[in-house]
Design a protein around this motif. Structure first.
Motif, PDB file in Angstrom:
ATOM      1  N   LEU A   1      -0.020 -12.398 -12.360  1.00  0.00           N
ATOM      2  CA  LEU A   1      -0.510 -11.148 -12.922  1.00  0.00           C
ATOM      3  C   LEU A   1      -0.432 -10.022 -11.896  1.00  0.00           C
ATOM      4  O   LEU A   1      -0.853 -10.182 -10.741  1.00  0.00           O
ATOM      5  N   ASN A   2       0.104  -8.883 -12.336  1.00  0.00           N
ATOM      6  CA  ASN A   2       0.214  -7.721 -11.460  1.00  0.00           C
ATOM      7  C   ASN A   2      -1.119  -6.977 -11.427  1.00  0.00           C
ATOM      8  O   ASN A   2      -1.682  -6.642 -12.467  1.00  0.00           O
ATOM      9  N   ILE A   3      -1.603  -6.718 -10.205  1.00  0.00           N
ATOM     10  CA  ILE A   3      -2.894  -6.069  -9.995  1.00  0.00           C
ATOM     11  C   ILE A   3      -2.653  -4.728  -9.308  1.00  0.00           C
ATOM     12  O   ILE A   3      -1.841  -4.621  -8.390  1.00  0.00           O
ATOM     13  N   VAL A   4      -3.386  -3.707  -9.756  1.00  0.00           N
ATOM     14  CA  VAL A   4      -3.357  -2.381  -9.140  1.00  0.00           C
ATOM     15  C   VAL A   4      -4.777  -2.030  -8.729  1.00  0.00           C
ATOM     16  O   VAL A   4      -5.711  -2.189  -9.523  1.00  0.00           O
ATOM     17  N   VAL A   5      -4.950  -1.570  -7.499  1.00  0.00           N
ATOM     18  CA  VAL A   5      -6.278  -1.183  -7.007  1.00  0.00           C
ATOM     19  C   VAL A   5      -6.143   0.165  -6.296  1.00  0.00           C
ATOM     20  O   VAL A   5      -5.129   0.431  -5.653  1.00  0.00           O
ATOM     21  N   TRP A   6      -7.150   1.006  -6.441  1.00  0.00           N
ATOM     22  CA  TRP A   6      -7.080   2.386  -5.966  1.00  0.00           C
ATOM     23  C   TRP A   6      -8.067   2.677  -4.847  1.00  0.00           C
ATOM     24  O   TRP A   6      -9.035   1.977  -4.655  1.00  0.00           O
ATOM     25  N   ARG A   7      -7.809   3.744  -4.122  1.00  0.00           N
ATOM     26  CA  ARG A   7      -8.662   4.395  -3.135  1.00  0.00           C
ATOM     27  C   ARG A   7      -9.028   3.475  -1.966  1.00  0.00           C
ATOM     28  O   ARG A   7      -8.184   2.780  -1.435  1.00  0.00           O
ATOM     29  N   LYS A   8     -10.294   3.506  -1.540  1.00  0.00           N
ATOM     30  CA  LYS A   8     -10.716   2.755  -0.351  1.00  0.00           C
ATOM     31  C   LYS A   8     -10.498   1.260  -0.521  1.00  0.00           C
ATOM     32  O   LYS A   8     -10.106   0.566   0.421  1.00  0.00           O
ATOM     33  N   GLN A   9     -10.737   0.761  -1.733  1.00  0.00           N
ATOM     34  CA  GLN A   9     -10.497  -0.673  -1.963  1.00  0.00           C
ATOM     35  C   GLN A   9      -9.034  -1.026  -1.757  1.00  0.00           C
ATOM     36  O   GLN A   9      -8.712  -2.114  -1.297  1.00  0.00           O
ATOM     37  N   ALA A  10      -8.125  -0.118  -2.100  1.00  0.00           N
ATOM     38  CA  ALA A  10      -6.696  -0.362  -1.897  1.00  0.00           C
ATOM     39  C   ALA A  10      -6.400  -0.535  -0.411  1.00  0.00           C
ATOM     40  O   ALA A  10      -5.657  -1.436  -0.009  1.00  0.00           O
ATOM     41  N   GLU A  11      -6.986   0.313   0.407  1.00  0.00           N
ATOM     42  CA  GLU A  11      -6.776   0.200   1.852  1.00  0.00           C
ATOM     43  C   GLU A  11      -7.373  -1.091   2.393  1.00  0.00           C
ATOM     44  O   GLU A  11      -6.771  -1.765   3.230  1.00  0.00           O
ATOM     45  N   ASN A  12      -8.553  -1.464   1.903  1.00  0.00           N
ATOM     46  CA  ASN A  12      -9.181  -2.710   2.350  1.00  0.00           C
ATOM     47  C   ASN A  12      -8.357  -3.926   1.936  1.00  0.00           C
ATOM     48  O   ASN A  12      -8.197  -4.868   2.711  1.00  0.00           O
ATOM     49  N   VAL A  13      -7.842  -3.914   0.721  1.00  0.00           N
ATOM     50  CA  VAL A  13      -6.999  -5.018   0.251  1.00  0.00           C
ATOM     51  C   VAL A  13      -5.771  -5.138   1.149  1.00  0.00           C
ATOM     52  O   VAL A  13      -5.404  -6.235   1.578  1.00  0.00           O
ATOM     53  N   ALA A  14      -5.131  -4.016   1.452  1.00  0.00           N
ATOM     54  CA  ALA A  14      -3.929  -4.042   2.284  1.00  0.00           C
ATOM     55  C   ALA A  14      -4.240  -4.514   3.706  1.00  0.00           C
ATOM     56  O   ALA A  14      -3.421  -5.182   4.334  1.00  0.00           O
ATOM     57  N   ASN A  15      -5.433  -4.184   4.213  1.00  0.00           N
ATOM     58  CA  ASN A  15      -5.785  -4.553   5.584  1.00  0.00           C
ATOM     59  C   ASN A  15      -6.252  -5.999   5.727  1.00  0.00           C
ATOM     60  O   ASN A  15      -6.046  -6.608   6.771  1.00  0.00           O
ATOM     61  N   TYR A  16      -6.912  -6.547   4.706  1.00  0.00           N
ATOM     62  CA  TYR A  16      -7.583  -7.836   4.883  1.00  0.00           C
ATOM     63  C   TYR A  16      -7.021  -8.989   4.059  1.00  0.00           C
ATOM     64  O   TYR A  16      -7.321 -10.134   4.347  1.00  0.00           O
ATOM     65  N   LEU A  17      -6.230  -8.711   3.035  1.00  0.00           N
ATOM     66  CA  LEU A  17      -5.650  -9.786   2.246  1.00  0.00           C
ATOM     67  C   LEU A  17      -4.183  -9.930   2.581  1.00  0.00           C
ATOM     68  O   LEU A  17      -3.514  -8.960   2.952  1.00  0.00           O
ATOM     69  N   LYS A  18      -3.679 -11.153   2.447  1.00  0.00           N
ATOM     70  CA  LYS A  18      -2.268 -11.413   2.695  1.00  0.00           C
ATOM     71  C   LYS A  18      -1.808 -12.520   1.745  1.00  0.00           C
ATOM     72  O   LYS A  18      -2.608 -13.071   0.994  1.00  0.00           O
ATOM     73  N   LYS A  19      -0.549 -12.825   1.800  1.00  0.00           N
ATOM     74  CA  LYS A  19      -0.004 -13.881   0.950  1.00  0.00           C
ATOM     75  C   LYS A  19      -0.820 -15.157   1.142  1.00  0.00           C
ATOM     76  O   LYS A  19      -1.091 -15.572   2.262  1.00  0.00           O
ATOM     77  N   GLY A  20      -1.242 -15.763   0.022  1.00  0.00           N
ATOM     78  CA  GLY A  20      -2.009 -16.999   0.058  1.00  0.00           C
ATOM     79  C   GLY A  20      -3.511 -16.799   0.048  1.00  0.00           C
ATOM     80  O   GLY A  20      -4.256 -17.747  -0.177  1.00  0.00           O
TER      81      GLY A  20
ATOM     82  N   LEU B   1       0.846  -1.189   0.000  1.00  0.00           N
ATOM     83  CA  LEU B   1       0.000   0.000   0.000  1.00  0.00           C
ATOM     84  C   LEU B   1       0.883   1.240   0.000  1.00  0.00           C
ATOM     85  O   LEU B   1       1.816   1.357   0.787  1.00  0.00           O
ATOM     86  N   ARG B   2       0.576   2.170  -0.916  1.00  0.00           N
ATOM     87  CA  ARG B   2       1.271   3.454  -0.986  1.00  0.00           C
ATOM     88  C   ARG B   2       0.216   4.538  -1.168  1.00  0.00           C
ATOM     89  O   ARG B   2      -0.940   4.257  -1.448  1.00  0.00           O
ATOM     90  N   TYR B   3       0.654   5.773  -1.037  1.00  0.00           N
ATOM     91  CA  TYR B   3      -0.228   6.917  -1.256  1.00  0.00           C
ATOM     92  C   TYR B   3       0.420   7.853  -2.260  1.00  0.00           C
ATOM     93  O   TYR B   3       1.641   8.069  -2.223  1.00  0.00           O
ATOM     94  N   THR B   4      -0.385   8.400  -3.161  1.00  0.00           N
ATOM     95  CA  THR B   4       0.127   9.368  -4.126  1.00  0.00           C
ATOM     96  C   THR B   4       0.402  10.679  -3.400  1.00  0.00           C
ATOM     97  O   THR B   4       0.054  10.852  -2.227  1.00  0.00           O
ATOM     98  N   ALA B   5       1.003  11.645  -4.107  1.00  0.00           N
ATOM     99  CA  ALA B   5       1.278  12.955  -3.522  1.00  0.00           C
ATOM    100  C   ALA B   5      -0.011  13.649  -3.107  1.00  0.00           C
ATOM    101  O   ALA B   5      -0.016  14.476  -2.186  1.00  0.00           O
ATOM    102  N   ASN B   6      -1.114  13.310  -3.748  1.00  0.00           N
ATOM    103  CA  ASN B   6      -2.413  13.895  -3.412  1.00  0.00           C
ATOM    104  C   ASN B   6      -3.136  13.124  -2.309  1.00  0.00           C
ATOM    105  O   ASN B   6      -4.295  13.427  -2.002  1.00  0.00           O
ATOM    106  N   GLY B   7      -2.514  12.086  -1.751  1.00  0.00           N
ATOM    107  CA  GLY B   7      -3.104  11.327  -0.655  1.00  0.00           C
ATOM    108  C   GLY B   7      -4.050  10.220  -1.090  1.00  0.00           C
ATOM    109  O   GLY B   7      -4.809   9.708  -0.281  1.00  0.00           O
ATOM    110  N   ILE B   8      -4.006   9.824  -2.359  1.00  0.00           N
ATOM    111  CA  ILE B   8      -4.871   8.749  -2.845  1.00  0.00           C
ATOM    112  C   ILE B   8      -4.167   7.408  -2.642  1.00  0.00           C
ATOM    113  O   ILE B   8      -3.013   7.237  -3.041  1.00  0.00           O
ATOM    114  N   ALA B   9      -4.877   6.468  -2.022  1.00  0.00           N
ATOM    115  CA  ALA B   9      -4.307   5.152  -1.731  1.00  0.00           C
ATOM    116  C   ALA B   9      -4.232   4.316  -3.004  1.00  0.00           C
ATOM    117  O   ALA B   9      -5.160   4.316  -3.822  1.00  0.00           O
TER     118      ALA B   9
END
Length: 167
Positions: free
Chosen positions: A49-68, A17-25
């Protein structure tokens, strides 16, 4: 023109999880998706396959998904390019996720038989927030009372008639 991708696979590492300069996850992760056929040695191969997800979903993915963790991704294919430090053009193809579905309970990551089948409503709801698969809906404020469970066998054998089975 149509550019639509639907994938189901397992994460190969924890999401970043990263944030852009404008604070978008923005979160990135790699999804391993099995191919529907076996190779000449009889082994099933997978695509990573490389996946990119933005905003609130990005934060949810980082909080609830893990390897496996098993996840479903609905999105589009995007390709881009840039010049690296050596002056060479680098091309990148990735999946930009519009929706990421969590296909296992929180404690079931990497497991075999705890995954959800039938496309339950785990994952993103219409308001953009992730549903909590372990949350009880009902009038008890999230408290579960297993004594009301009609399927609890209390350690006794379960007697099921073959006529009751749907198959």
């Amino acid at each position: 023109m149509i550019n639509r991708v639907v994938l189901v696979g397992r994460l190969t590492k924890d999401p970043e999880l990263r944030y852009t300069a404008n604070g978008i996850a923005v979160a990135t992760f790699t999804l391993a998706v099995n191919r529907p056929f076996s190779n000449q040695q009889g082994n099933r191969e997978a695509d990573f396959l490389n996946i990119v997800v933005w905003r609130k979903q990005a934060e949810n993915v980082a909080n609830y998904l893990k390897k496996g963790s098993m996840a479903g991704v609905d999105g589009r294919v995007q390709s881009r390019s840039y010049d690296n430090n050596e002056g060479r053009r680098v091309f990148i193809t990735e999946i930009v996720a519009e929706s990421v579905q969590f296909l296992e309970t929180k404690g079931g990551g990497g497991g075999g038989n705890r995954e959800q089948s039938g496309g339950g409503n785990y994952g993103q709801s219409n308001d953009g927030y992730q549903n909590n698969p372990g949350q009880q809906s009902g009038g008890r404020g999230g408290q579960s009372d297993f004594s009301d469970d009609p399927f609890a066998n209390d350690g006794k054998p379960i007697d099921i008639n073959d006529d009751d089975l749907p198959f």
